[in-house]
Design an enzyme around this catalytic site. Structure first.
Site, PDB file in Angstrom:
ATOM      1  N   GLY A  55       0.833  -1.191   0.000  1.00  0.00           N
ATOM      2  CA  GLY A  55       0.000   0.000   0.000  1.00  0.00           C
ATOM      3  C   GLY A  55       0.866   1.239   0.000  1.00  0.00           C
ATOM      4  O   GLY A  55       2.019   1.184   0.401  1.00  0.00           O
ATOM      5  N   CYS A  82       5.127  -6.140   1.960  1.00  0.00           N
ATOM      6  CA  CYS A  82       5.517  -4.733   2.014  1.00  0.00           C
ATOM      7  C   CYS A  82       4.705  -3.963   3.051  1.00  0.00           C
ATOM      8  O   CYS A  82       4.891  -4.193   4.239  1.00  0.00           O
ATOM      9  CB  CYS A  82       5.460  -4.118   0.622  1.00  0.00           C
ATOM     10  SG  CYS A  82       6.479  -2.654   0.514  1.00  0.00           S
ATOM     11  N   TYR A  83       3.778  -3.090   2.623  1.00  0.00           N
ATOM     12  CA  TYR A  83       2.946  -2.407   3.629  1.00  0.00           C
ATOM     13  C   TYR A  83       2.312  -3.443   4.553  1.00  0.00           C
ATOM     14  O   TYR A  83       2.214  -3.242   5.760  1.00  0.00           O
ATOM     15  CB  TYR A  83       1.847  -1.584   2.942  1.00  0.00           C
ATOM     16  CG  TYR A  83       0.969  -0.811   3.906  1.00  0.00           C
ATOM     17  CD1 TYR A  83       1.284   0.487   4.269  1.00  0.00           C
ATOM     18  CD2 TYR A  83      -0.165  -1.402   4.466  1.00  0.00           C
ATOM     19  CE1 TYR A  83       0.491   1.191   5.169  1.00  0.00           C
ATOM     20  CE2 TYR A  83      -0.963  -0.705   5.372  1.00  0.00           C
ATOM     21  CZ  TYR A  83      -0.633   0.594   5.719  1.00  0.00           C
ATOM     22  OH  TYR A  83      -1.417   1.288   6.611  1.00  0.00           O
ATOM     23  N   HIS A 172       8.169  -7.706  -3.054  1.00  0.00           N
ATOM     24  CA  HIS A 172       6.904  -8.144  -3.653  1.00  0.00           C
ATOM     25  C   HIS A 172       7.061  -9.494  -4.361  1.00  0.00           C
ATOM     26  O   HIS A 172       7.554  -9.533  -5.495  1.00  0.00           O
ATOM     27  CB  HIS A 172       6.422  -7.090  -4.654  1.00  0.00           C
ATOM     28  CG  HIS A 172       5.945  -5.841  -3.995  1.00  0.00           C
ATOM     29  ND1 HIS A 172       4.638  -5.637  -3.642  1.00  0.00           N
ATOM     30  CD2 HIS A 172       6.622  -4.744  -3.575  1.00  0.00           C
ATOM     31  CE1 HIS A 172       4.515  -4.454  -3.045  1.00  0.00           C
ATOM     32  NE2 HIS A 172       5.709  -3.898  -2.998  1.00  0.00           N
ATOM     33  N   GLU A 174       4.842 -11.262  -5.682  1.00  0.00           N
ATOM     34  CA  GLU A 174       3.834 -11.465  -6.729  1.00  0.00           C
ATOM     35  C   GLU A 174       4.279 -10.982  -8.111  1.00  0.00           C
ATOM     36  O   GLU A 174       3.692 -11.353  -9.116  1.00  0.00           O
ATOM     37  CB  GLU A 174       2.516 -10.784  -6.331  1.00  0.00           C
ATOM     38  CG  GLU A 174       2.508  -9.255  -6.337  1.00  0.00           C
ATOM     39  CD  GLU A 174       3.056  -8.617  -5.056  1.00  0.00           C
ATOM     40  OE1 GLU A 174       3.808  -9.281  -4.335  1.00  0.00           O
ATOM     41  OE2 GLU A 174       2.734  -7.445  -4.797  1.00  0.00           O
ATOM     42  N   ASP A 230     -16.825 -12.785 -22.950  1.00  0.00           N
ATOM     43  CA  ASP A 230     -17.513 -12.747 -21.665  1.00  0.00           C
ATOM     44  C   ASP A 230     -19.003 -13.084 -21.794  1.00  0.00           C
ATOM     45  O   ASP A 230     -19.514 -13.928 -21.066  1.00  0.00           O
ATOM     46  CB  ASP A 230     -17.336 -11.375 -20.997  1.00  0.00           C
ATOM     47  CG  ASP A 230     -15.863 -11.039 -20.784  1.00  0.00           C
ATOM     48  OD1 ASP A 230     -15.043 -11.975 -20.794  1.00  0.00           O
ATOM     49  OD2 ASP A 230     -15.545  -9.855 -20.615  1.00  0.00           O
ATOM     50  N   LYS A 369      -9.855 -12.714 -16.893  1.00  0.00           N
ATOM     51  CA  LYS A 369     -10.142 -12.985 -18.306  1.00  0.00           C
ATOM     52  C   LYS A 369      -9.718 -14.395 -18.741  1.00  0.00           C
ATOM     53  O   LYS A 369     -10.475 -15.108 -19.388  1.00  0.00           O
ATOM     54  CB  LYS A 369      -9.418 -11.952 -19.174  1.00  0.00           C
ATOM     55  CG  LYS A 369      -9.843 -11.981 -20.625  1.00  0.00           C
ATOM     56  CD  LYS A 369     -11.138 -11.240 -20.775  1.00  0.00           C
ATOM     57  CE  LYS A 369     -11.587 -11.089 -22.204  1.00  0.00           C
ATOM     58  NZ  LYS A 369     -12.816 -10.266 -22.266  1.00  0.00           N
TER      59      LYS A 369
HETATM   60  N1  GLN Z   1       4.323   2.853   1.716  1.00  0.00           N
HETATM   61  C1  GLN Z   1       5.138   1.838   2.307  1.00  0.00           C
HETATM   62  C2  GLN Z   1       6.628   2.125   2.100  1.00  0.00           C
HETATM   63  O1  GLN Z   1       6.973   3.032   1.402  1.00  0.00           O
HETATM   64  C3  GLN Z   1       4.777   0.484   1.685  1.00  0.00           C
HETATM   65  C4  GLN Z   1       5.078   0.422   0.213  1.00  0.00           C
HETATM   66  C5  GLN Z   1       4.509  -0.804  -0.467  1.00  0.00           C
HETATM   67  O2  GLN Z   1       3.656  -1.513   0.063  1.00  0.00           O
HETATM   68  N2  GLN Z   1       4.951  -1.051  -1.679  1.00  0.00           N
HETATM   69  O3  GLN Z   1       7.446   1.421   2.633  1.00  0.00           O
END
Ligand code: GLN
Length: 513
Positions: A55, A82-83, A172, A174, A230, A369
């Site tokens: 986030g 991350c966040y 990340h 993903e 679809d 999709k």
């Molecule tokens: N905003 C948070 C940071 O800068 C998390 C970033 C993120 O989730 N990519 O560390």
């Protein structure tokens, strides 16, 4: 039969859809839900695992999205990304701060070392590249946690509390740039959460059919069939579920590709549903006569479409349900947890206002999709419809530059069919994402059979793209283009020159009008 379920909790990250995609690629069903979802609702869904997304906010600010502590008391494994990892740490009593002398911001590809005694990394290489995107970092771990990955600049690249089955990654997993990211997610799902991987299309289809039957009961449903992927898959699903209680209306505006109207009809005519094909070609062409301005063409077709649909729907009378082919990216993009902003009408713009119905059914609203395509195949839908390229609502009207005549429609249909046939013959039909012919309004001089010609120029277009927001022109081999060119000038009347469109999007658009 209940699926294993993983809940992806949305904290506003950019890659949330991607997380959901990856989980489903591991054959585990998941849904993206808002961080505002009440805890009772989460508990009642009995998830096998929970993933917190990234986030944009800083978790230590009071204004940032957070959940109550109860989320940590469900005895459900959690992976924070991350966040999400930062929230996990903060929520359990650790400290998160902005960049300082202990750790700096990291963006992009970053080398990391992993402790593969942790189930999250078991079986993976000890060193590989991850994708980082953070300003903030974990400064102090909560009790019971340890570091299981670090980069040069970040001591807590990933963390675990094996007893509680809580995991966090600063990077990340993903995104594709994280080399072993897919396997890490797999480890979390299979080794930490203990999932078995029971998400298959056959099972999904059966469940969806049963649910539709329960919902519709003895009622009537109506679907506007465009012949696109679809609406075709939605139609097939409903046909299997409620057969003759469904009426689908296929408005053939006469501007489909060659034989396409018949293909759609063949795919549904004996599927048990009430199939209504309205051959409205003359009516549409009549309205379009002499019109050459692209926006007016689109408007005329849109309005006429609604009018024809409305007339047919009125013949049927009141229906209980209107079926729409909304898919999951539309649902996620239009904002989670806030039902009011979900754009349930987007794909048949305006139709519901004209039809008398009680409720909307969106049987594909949880599918991506390619999952929609997989469902189509599972249900036995004609491959041609399953793999149909995106096709604009106004059809060939916006691929004929300038005014539209019935002759021009036939010319373009024939030329386009040859182009598509040769692309398929060359085995390129699934690697070029969209390809078609455009009949320009330009004429030029040519020589055929020793005589002078003065005929139309046809443009060929082929693009590669993953999201249709940006696109690159396809590098179609010259010998394929040559074959197409020779065949078209020989087999199609009124064309004596062929050009290939070598612009990308931007600056051009994929369609010409
Ligand atoms: N905003 C948070 C940071 O800068 C998390 C970033 C993120 O989730 N990519 O560390």
């Amino acid at each position: 039969m209940a699926h294993e379920l993983v809940l992806v909790i949305d904290f506003g990250g950019q890659y949330n859809q991607l997380i959901a995609r990856r989980v489903r690629e591991h054959k585990i069903y998941c849904e993206v839900i808002s961080y505002k979802t009440p805890i009772e609702e989460i508990r009642a869904r009995n998830p096998k695992g929970i993933i917190f997304t990234g986030g944009p906010n800083s978790v230590y600010l009071d204004t940032s999205p957070r959940m109550g502590k109860e989320i940590f008391e469900l005895s459900v494994p959690i992976l924070g990304i991350c966040y999400g990892a930062q929230f996990l740490v903060l929520g359990l009593g650790g400290i998160v701060t902005e960049a300082n002398e202990n750790a700096v911001a990291e963006f992009g590809r970053t080398d990391c070392e992993f402790d593969n005694s942790s189930p999250l990394f078991s079986g993976l290489k000890e060193k590989s590249v991850v994708w980082m995107s953070h300003n903030d970092h974990i400064e102090t771990l909560p009790e019971g946690f340890r570091s299981i990955c670090h980069s040069d600049k970040c001591p807590y690249g990933a963390i675990e509390n094996p007893e509680k089955k809580f995991y966090g990654t600063q990077f990340h997993p993903e995104v594709n740039h994280t080399e072993q990211g897919f396997d890490m997610l797999g480890n979390f799902l299979y080794k930490v959460c203990g999932c078995a991987g029971d998400w298959t299309m056959e099972e999904y289809a059966q469940t969806a059919i049963r649910e539709i039957r329960e919902k519709v009961g003895g009622g009537k449903a109506l679907l506007a069939l465009s012949g696109g992927v679809d609406s075709s898959v939605a139609c097939k699903l409903l046909a299997n579920a409620i057969g003759s209680q469904l009426t689908c209306i296929f408005v053939d505006h006469g501007l489909m590709r060659k034989n396409e109207g018949d293909e759609v009809e063949a795919a549904f005519a004996d599927s048990g549903v009430n199939f209504v094909r309205v051959n409205a070609g003359d009516r549409f062409l009549g309205k379009l006569a002499g019109v050459d301005e692209p926006e007016r063409k689109r408007k005329i077709i849109g309005e006429e479409f609604i009018r024809v649909f409305e007339e047919e729907a009125q013949k049927i009378g009141k229906v209980d349900y209107l079926v729409q082919g909304t898919i999951y990216p539309d649902v996620i993009e239009s904002g989670l947890g806030d039902a009011a902003v979900i754009k349930s009408h987007h794909n048949v713009g305006g139709l519901p206002d004209y039809v008398d119905f009680k409720e909307i059914i969106e049987p594909l609203r949880l599918l991506f999709k390619d999952e929609v395509r997989a469902l189509g195949t599972t249900l036995g839908l004609d491959e041609k419809l399953v793999w149909r390229q995106p096709f604009p609502g106004p059809g060939l009207a916006i691929r004929i530059i300038g005014d539209i005549t019935p002759e021009k429609v036939v010319t373009l249909q024939d030329a386009d069919a040859i182009f598509r046939e040769e692309i398929a013959n060359a085995g390129l039909d699934r690697s070029i994402n969209q390809y078609f012919a455009v009949l320009t309004n330009m004429r030029s001089v040519g020589v055929m059979g020793d005589g002078r010609t003065y005929d139309y120029t046809l443009a060929l277009r082929g693009v590669t793209t993953s999201d249709f927001m940006t696109a690159d022109f396809s590098r179609i081999p010259y010998d394929v283009l040559e074959k197409v060119s020779v065949r078209i000038v020989n087999e199609v009347k009124n064309i004596n020159r062929i050009v290939y469109d070598i612009t990308s999007k931007p600056p051009a658009t994929i369609e010409w009008e």
